[in-house]
Design a protein around this motif. Structure first.
Motif, short mmCIF file in Angstrom:
data_model
loop_
_atom_site.label_atom_id
_atom_site.label_comp_id
_atom_site.label_asym_id
_atom_site.label_seq_id
_atom_site.Cartn_x
_atom_site.Cartn_y
_atom_site.Cartn_z
N ARG A 42 0.86 -1.19 0.00
CA ARG A 42 0.00 0.00 0.00
C ARG A 42 0.89 1.23 0.00
NH1 ARG A 42 -3.21 3.32 4.05
NH2 ARG A 42 -1.78 2.50 5.60
N PHE A 43 0.70 2.09 -1.01
CA PHE A 43 1.47 3.33 -1.06
C PHE A 43 0.87 4.33 -0.10
CE2 PHE A 43 2.88 1.30 -4.88
CZ PHE A 43 4.22 1.65 -4.91
N LEU A 44 1.73 5.02 0.63
CA LEU A 44 1.33 6.02 1.60
C LEU A 44 1.54 7.41 1.02
CD1 LEU A 44 3.04 4.38 4.70
CD2 LEU A 44 0.66 4.16 3.98
N ARG A 45 1.00 8.39 1.69
CA ARG A 45 1.15 9.78 1.23
C ARG A 45 2.64 10.13 1.15
NH1 ARG A 45 -0.82 15.15 4.27
NH2 ARG A 45 -0.66 16.53 2.50
N SER A 46 3.06 10.53 -0.02
CA SER A 46 4.44 10.94 -0.26
C SER A 46 4.45 12.39 -0.66
CB SER A 46 5.06 10.09 -1.38
OG SER A 46 5.11 8.73 -0.99
N ASN A 47 5.57 13.04 -0.42
CA ASN A 47 5.69 14.43 -0.85
C ASN A 47 7.15 14.75 -1.14
OD1 ASN A 47 6.47 14.26 1.79
ND2 ASN A 47 5.44 16.09 2.48
N GLY A 48 7.34 15.64 -2.11
CA GLY A 48 8.70 16.04 -2.45
C GLY A 48 9.57 14.86 -2.82
N SER A 49 10.70 14.76 -2.18
CA SER A 49 11.67 13.71 -2.51
C SER A 49 11.44 12.42 -1.72
CB SER A 49 13.08 14.22 -2.25
OG SER A 49 13.25 14.50 -0.87
N LEU A 50 10.42 12.38 -0.87
CA LEU A 50 10.19 11.22 -0.01
C LEU A 50 9.12 10.29 -0.59
CD1 LEU A 50 11.02 9.92 2.69
CD2 LEU A 50 9.06 11.09 3.71
N LEU A 51 9.50 9.06 -0.86
CA LEU A 51 8.57 8.01 -1.28
C LEU A 51 8.30 7.13 -0.07
CD1 LEU A 51 7.10 6.24 -3.42
CD2 LEU A 51 9.28 5.03 -3.70
N ARG A 52 7.01 6.84 0.19
CA ARG A 52 6.64 6.02 1.35
C ARG A 52 5.64 4.96 0.93
NH1 ARG A 52 5.05 9.15 6.50
NH2 ARG A 52 3.03 8.91 5.54
N TYR A 53 5.88 3.74 1.39
CA TYR A 53 4.89 2.69 1.19
C TYR A 53 4.97 1.70 2.34
CZ TYR A 53 8.72 0.02 -1.03
OH TYR A 53 9.89 -0.62 -1.31
N GLU A 54 3.96 0.85 2.39
CA GLU A 54 3.82 -0.09 3.51
C GLU A 54 3.69 -1.50 2.95
OE1 GLU A 54 0.96 0.54 7.06
OE2 GLU A 54 -0.20 -0.51 5.53
N ARG A 55 4.30 -2.46 3.65
CA ARG A 55 4.10 -3.88 3.38
C ARG A 55 3.54 -4.46 4.67
NH1 ARG A 55 6.46 -5.79 -1.60
NH2 ARG A 55 4.97 -7.43 -1.16
N ARG A 56 2.47 -5.25 4.55
CA ARG A 56 1.78 -5.72 5.76
C ARG A 56 1.33 -7.16 5.59
NH1 ARG A 56 -2.05 -3.01 9.68
NH2 ARG A 56 -1.23 -1.07 8.85
N THR A 57 1.48 -7.93 6.67
CA THR A 57 0.89 -9.26 6.78
C THR A 57 0.08 -9.27 8.07
OG1 THR A 57 2.76 -10.17 8.02
CG2 THR A 57 2.86 -10.36 5.61
N ALA A 58 -0.51 -10.40 8.38
CA ALA A 58 -1.28 -10.51 9.62
C ALA A 58 -0.39 -10.36 10.85
CB ALA A 58 -2.01 -11.86 9.65
N HIS A 59 0.92 -10.58 10.69
CA HIS A 59 1.83 -10.60 11.83
C HIS A 59 2.79 -9.42 11.92
CE1 HIS A 59 0.34 -14.61 12.46
NE2 HIS A 59 0.69 -14.92 11.23
N ALA A 60 2.94 -8.66 10.85
CA ALA A 60 3.94 -7.59 10.87
C ALA A 60 3.56 -6.47 9.91
CB ALA A 60 5.31 -8.14 10.48
N ARG A 61 4.11 -5.31 10.21
CA ARG A 61 3.90 -4.12 9.37
C ARG A 61 5.23 -3.41 9.18
NH1 ARG A 61 2.23 1.10 11.52
NH2 ARG A 61 1.95 2.46 9.76
N LEU A 62 5.58 -3.18 7.92
CA LEU A 62 6.80 -2.47 7.57
C LEU A 62 6.44 -1.20 6.83
CD1 LEU A 62 8.91 -5.44 6.15
CD2 LEU A 62 8.87 -4.58 8.49
#
Length: 107
Positions: A31-51
């Motif tokens: 899942r891509f998260l709100r990014s701005n400027g030079s910062l790219l942010r995204y999330e990887r998630r399972t039932a047991h962990a979130r990165l």
């Protein structure tokens, strides 16, 4: 050959090792998260962990918030983030750097 950037190669090897060892990084929901400027942010998630992966492509540090109470950077394995405010965990991403944050708790 023999002219490669050894630091860059070591960084790529570390990323490959992390992906091989982490089910969340390799197979987690993306899942891509709100990014701005030079910062790219995204999330990887399972039932047991979130990165949360944050990539600063710019030449200056970027300050950002993550919806978590604490996190540990998996790339260096030691850097912990614990400072929070009303918007979440405060994170400073150095220039031309990536963080892979194993997050705990949410606001």
């Amino acid at each position: 050959w023999e002219r490669e950037d050894r630091d860059l190669l070591a960084f790529y090897r570390r990323l490959c090792m992390l992906r091989a060892e982490s089910e969340t990084l390799a197979k987690g929901e993306l899942r891509f998260l709100r990014s701005n400027g030079s910062l790219l942010r995204y999330e990887r998630r399972t039932a047991h962990a979130r990165l949360v992966i944050m990539v600063n492509r710019g030449h200056q540090e970027v300050k950002a918030h993550v919806d978590a109470l604490y996190a540990v950077d998996m790339i260096d394995g030691f850097k912990e983030f614990t400072e929070t405010d009303s918007r979440g965990l405060r994170v400073t991403v150095p220039p031309e750097t990536a963080l892979i944050l194993r997050c705990g708790g949410t606001l």
